[in-house]
Every structure is written in C-alpha cells, then in structure tokens.
Design a protein around this motif. Sequence first.
Motif, PDB file in Angstrom:
ATOM      1  N   SER A 270       0.846  -1.196   0.000  1.00  0.00           N
ATOM      2  CA  SER A 270       0.000   0.000   0.000  1.00  0.00           C
ATOM      3  C   SER A 270       0.879   1.242   0.000  1.00  0.00           C
ATOM      4  O   SER A 270       1.820   1.344   0.788  1.00  0.00           O
ATOM      5  N   HIS A 272       0.879   5.453   0.174  1.00  0.00           N
ATOM      6  CA  HIS A 272       0.188   6.699   0.483  1.00  0.00           C
ATOM      7  C   HIS A 272       0.299   7.690  -0.663  1.00  0.00           C
ATOM      8  O   HIS A 272      -0.671   8.349  -1.048  1.00  0.00           O
ATOM      9  N   SER A 275      -1.933   6.619  -3.614  1.00  0.00           N
ATOM     10  CA  SER A 275      -3.269   6.096  -3.280  1.00  0.00           C
ATOM     11  C   SER A 275      -3.545   4.812  -4.053  1.00  0.00           C
ATOM     12  O   SER A 275      -4.633   4.597  -4.599  1.00  0.00           O
ATOM     13  N   ARG A 305     -13.113   4.629  -4.654  1.00  0.00           N
ATOM     14  CA  ARG A 305     -11.858   5.365  -4.719  1.00  0.00           C
ATOM     15  C   ARG A 305     -11.345   5.652  -3.315  1.00  0.00           C
ATOM     16  O   ARG A 305     -12.068   6.187  -2.469  1.00  0.00           O
ATOM     17  N   THR A 306     -10.098   5.291  -3.058  1.00  0.00           N
ATOM     18  CA  THR A 306      -9.498   5.554  -1.758  1.00  0.00           C
ATOM     19  C   THR A 306      -8.446   6.650  -1.895  1.00  0.00           C
ATOM     20  O   THR A 306      -7.905   6.884  -2.976  1.00  0.00           O
ATOM     21  N   GLN A 309      -4.714   5.487   1.538  1.00  0.00           N
ATOM     22  CA  GLN A 309      -5.131   4.358   2.365  1.00  0.00           C
ATOM     23  C   GLN A 309      -3.941   3.739   3.108  1.00  0.00           C
ATOM     24  O   GLN A 309      -2.797   3.862   2.699  1.00  0.00           O
ATOM     25  N   ASP A 324      -9.114   3.643   4.929  1.00  0.00           N
ATOM     26  CA  ASP A 324      -9.109   4.676   3.892  1.00  0.00           C
ATOM     27  C   ASP A 324      -9.158   6.046   4.560  1.00  0.00           C
ATOM     28  O   ASP A 324     -10.204   6.479   5.036  1.00  0.00           O
ATOM     29  N   ASN A 325      -8.014   6.729   4.574  1.00  0.00           N
ATOM     30  CA  ASN A 325      -7.962   8.033   5.238  1.00  0.00           C
ATOM     31  C   ASN A 325      -8.870   9.060   4.585  1.00  0.00           C
ATOM     32  O   ASN A 325      -9.437   9.925   5.259  1.00  0.00           O
ATOM     33  N   GLN A 326      -8.965   9.015   3.250  1.00  0.00           N
ATOM     34  CA  GLN A 326      -9.710  10.018   2.485  1.00  0.00           C
ATOM     35  C   GLN A 326      -9.139  11.423   2.676  1.00  0.00           C
ATOM     36  O   GLN A 326      -9.816  12.427   2.462  1.00  0.00           O
ATOM     37  N   SER A 335     -12.879   9.673   7.550  1.00  0.00           N
ATOM     38  CA  SER A 335     -12.143   8.464   7.206  1.00  0.00           C
ATOM     39  C   SER A 335     -13.049   7.251   7.405  1.00  0.00           C
ATOM     40  O   SER A 335     -14.114   7.339   8.018  1.00  0.00           O
ATOM     41  N   GLN A 354     -18.508  -0.567   4.154  1.00  0.00           N
ATOM     42  CA  GLN A 354     -17.655   0.441   4.765  1.00  0.00           C
ATOM     43  C   GLN A 354     -18.119   0.713   6.187  1.00  0.00           C
ATOM     44  O   GLN A 354     -19.279   0.497   6.532  1.00  0.00           O
TER      45      GLN A 354
END
Length: 527
Positions: A270, A272, A275, A305-306, A309, A324-326, A335, A354
Amino acid sequence: MSRTCIAIVLGGLVAALPPAAVAHPATAPATAPASAPAAVPSAAPAAEQPPDPPPPPLDVLERQPGMGDGLLFVGPQKNPGRVGPPGEEPPPEAGRGPQIVDDRGRPVWYHRIPKDEYVADFRVQEYRGEKVLTWWQGESDTAGLGEGVGYIADQNYEIIATVRSPDPGQTIDLHEFRLTPEGTALVVSYQQRPYDLTPVGGPEDGDVIESVVWELDVATGEPLLEWRSLDHVPLTESDERPSGRAGTRPFDYLHTNSVSLDTDGDLLVSAHGTSTVYKVDRRTGGIVWRLGGKKSDFRLGAGARTIAQHDVVAVGDGTYRMFDNQNMHSEGYESRVAWLRIDPRRGTAELTRQLVHPDRVSTAVTGGSQALPGGNTLVGWGSAGRVSEFDADGRLVFDAVFPEEYASYRAYRQEWAGEPATAPEVRIDGASGDAHAVWNGATEVAGWRVLAGDAPDELRPVARERWDGLDTDVDLPADAGDAAYVQAEALDADGDVIGASAVTGTGAATGTGAAGGSGAAGGSGAG
C-alpha cells in the motif's frame, strides 16, 4: 454510556528494556538474540528518585455488550510535529512505549522507551508456533520517516529476536513489521538517493526517497526478497510533488505504509503517495496489478476510490479491507474502513462495505483495522487518537480516545497470556500511606493481598483489593501504617497466590519515610 479514565503513577516500579539501538555497527547481524539486560537498582527514597511520567491514559467512552474478547494493544505517544494552541504552554509529555490495556482503559503492561524514540505496530503475532509480542522502535521525523528496528518478545516479555536492516547503511522504517508463517518478517525501508525530478517539476539533481520492501529471515537476518519501488513505479504515478510532503525534501514520492500477504502468497503493498495498492509477485518482484490511483488496472465503482489508504489486508474472495484516510496529510473528510472486491476478468473494483465513525472521525495520517472473531472490526483511527470497535452489523460497541495530541499508529484487540519473568513489586506511598502493588504484564492477576509487620518473618495479612490496573492502590488500615515491612501477594480468580513481591522495608522503623527497600525496582526483561 460508560466513561472510565484510568491514570497510573508508576514511580520507579516499571523498568525499561535496553533502548533500541538505531545505529548499529556495520558488522551487526540483521537479527540477534537479546543480551542479558543490566541489573535494575533497588528503589531509592522518593525524594531522591522522581517518578517517571506515566503513559497517556486511554479514556473509554463506550462499552457495550457484543465486544470481542482480548486486550487492547497500542503504542500511544505524542504525534511528531503536533503542537498545541499558539502561546499555550504545552503540558508535560507522558511516557511512551508499547502498552497493553483492558476494556476499561486500565494498563496491564507498559514498556517505557526513551523519550526521543517512538513505537509502532505493537501487537501479538506468531513466531515458530508460539504467540509473541512484536513492535517497531526507533526515531521518527515530522514527515513520518522512521529509522529503527523490530523487536520480538516471548510471553515472559523477554526479547528473543531483534530484526535489523540487512544493509548496515540503512534502517527499517516504522510503517510495517509483519511476521509470516514461514518465519520471515515483511518490513519497509525508506532510502534516499540522487534522482532526476524533472518529470514531476523538480530539479534534475534532486533527491528521492525510494520505498524498499524486504522479506527477511528472522532467524538468520538474510533478505529473501528485495523490492525497490523505482524499478517498478515511476515518479509520475505520485499524487505528490517535490515540495509537497510536509514541505520537506528529498521527494518522498511513494511512502509505502503497509505490506501484507495476499491469499495466494503474493505481496500487497500500500502506497500513500499514489493512493494505490500494488499486488507484487513474491518471487519476481513484478507488479501483478494496481488497485486505485492514476494507473489502476480496475475500473472503480461508486465509492471505491481511496485516498492515502493504510493497512491493506486480503480477506478472501477477491476482497481487500483497508483503512481509507480520504485525506492527504490534513484532516477534513471523514475516514473509513473500506472493503473492495475486485473482478480481474471484468477489470472492476466495487465497494462492498464500509465503516464510518458516528462522530465522522477524520484521520490525517496513519490508521488501521482488524477483523475479530464473530464478525467484529477493531479500528485504530491513527493520528485522530481514537480506538473503536464495531459489531458485524456496524454498531459501535467500544470507543476510546487518547489525550489531545496523542495517538497510536495502529491498534489491535488480541488474546494474550503474559507471564512476566520478574516478581511483583510493592511500595508504600509516603503521602497517603497506601500500598501500590505492581506486576507488569501478569494477565492472570485478579486481586492483591498485602501483608505487613515489624519484622520480615512477622508479616500478617492486613488488606485485600481487586486488581485495578497495572499500579493497583491498596488502602491499608491505620494499624498497618507504621509497619516496618510489607509484601504484596498476587491472587488469581480463585484466590490462590500466583506470585509475591520481595519483603520490602517501608523505612518506618528508621523514620526515613516510605520507599522501596529490599524489593527490586523493576526487574529485568521487558518489565
């Protein structure tokens, strides 16, 4: 709604492990057994030994039926670079280190680390068929770049392995320390190198932070896999720009924040900065597919869409759970924990579920989630400083917060049976006359019995108290206040003695005041 806030005063009763050595000699192996810790001196009188700061408390806001079993594993500390309101004197910083707490926020185990270090990803994992405690420890800057090592401790809280970078010139970053069934560790290293940044508007003679993923044999320290991001992910995939990340250089274009195993054994990386979730062939290092970001191999359905994350984990049937921080670096949008299901044949990714906090919690950085037995989900809200649990229907059954400006990188709920190698400890509070009983990490203690007397061989039971956290306050009767010696016995749920402190002098006979006497101040190992 119930609300519990536990504060503890540990004084000199909690000893620290030898601090993590962030810089190691070039000849040091990547993994090594722990050496015997130095002896801990006896407790000095209170006037000569100021108490160490306790860890930040976990303030429990919600406890409802339906919570999962187990204890909470957190690493609370002040977020690097976060400050209070302008002109306001910051409060004294709490102690920091990995911490086990119960559902009421009461500490069970606390390992104090140096004040200039951080801890991340503290949890229970399995190594060689046994449950162990693992955590990353080292230094971190305001951009979230860490330099440290990984520790593995047994049920006695004694270090049995230290995982270091296989490259003496590099270190392991804080973002991942995950053990595999094969006895290996998945870790990340952030490495600076000269690089042409003109494709993303930077200088030709710039510097970049490359994300390096290693799979290391824990027993030997040998790298079994080295995955270098610049060999597979170009700068142009990044949503960042050279001057963007916290205003710092070099250019941290990818910022890998989790590595885990897919159901087929390949890696899930993953990032950052893009994304994107990358599925990486564990043998060749090649990218199998990208989920999300500018070059996603899947068409994203509504809500799929993240943004930035964290903590991506495969849950089966082509479904991946992620925090998923968003948000990119700052709070704003709420989030969530998101479940995305991919269909490689159709080339689609759909949001199947979610979880959003009822208070619309927004997390700027970090965060993670954990599946619990029975369908519950534990959520660590990263920099928002919150820990929550939801049942299978999405109902909030547990909620807790750390003090303002404090947070835990991730949080877990897990079952753990700790048997510390150290003995219980007891001291008398000179101001109140109460006894403080501590057995750091002993999970089977249900209560305490305190004995007192004028000679070590003339002790009698004088008080009994239910366990109420790592440092349990036992109210002594008035006729025991002048006793020259005390001892604390730890009792299990059946009332049987499972441990006892050393007979400890109170100083009453000499008039020197109450303090630890012959008892050890903290013990060895991870106490």
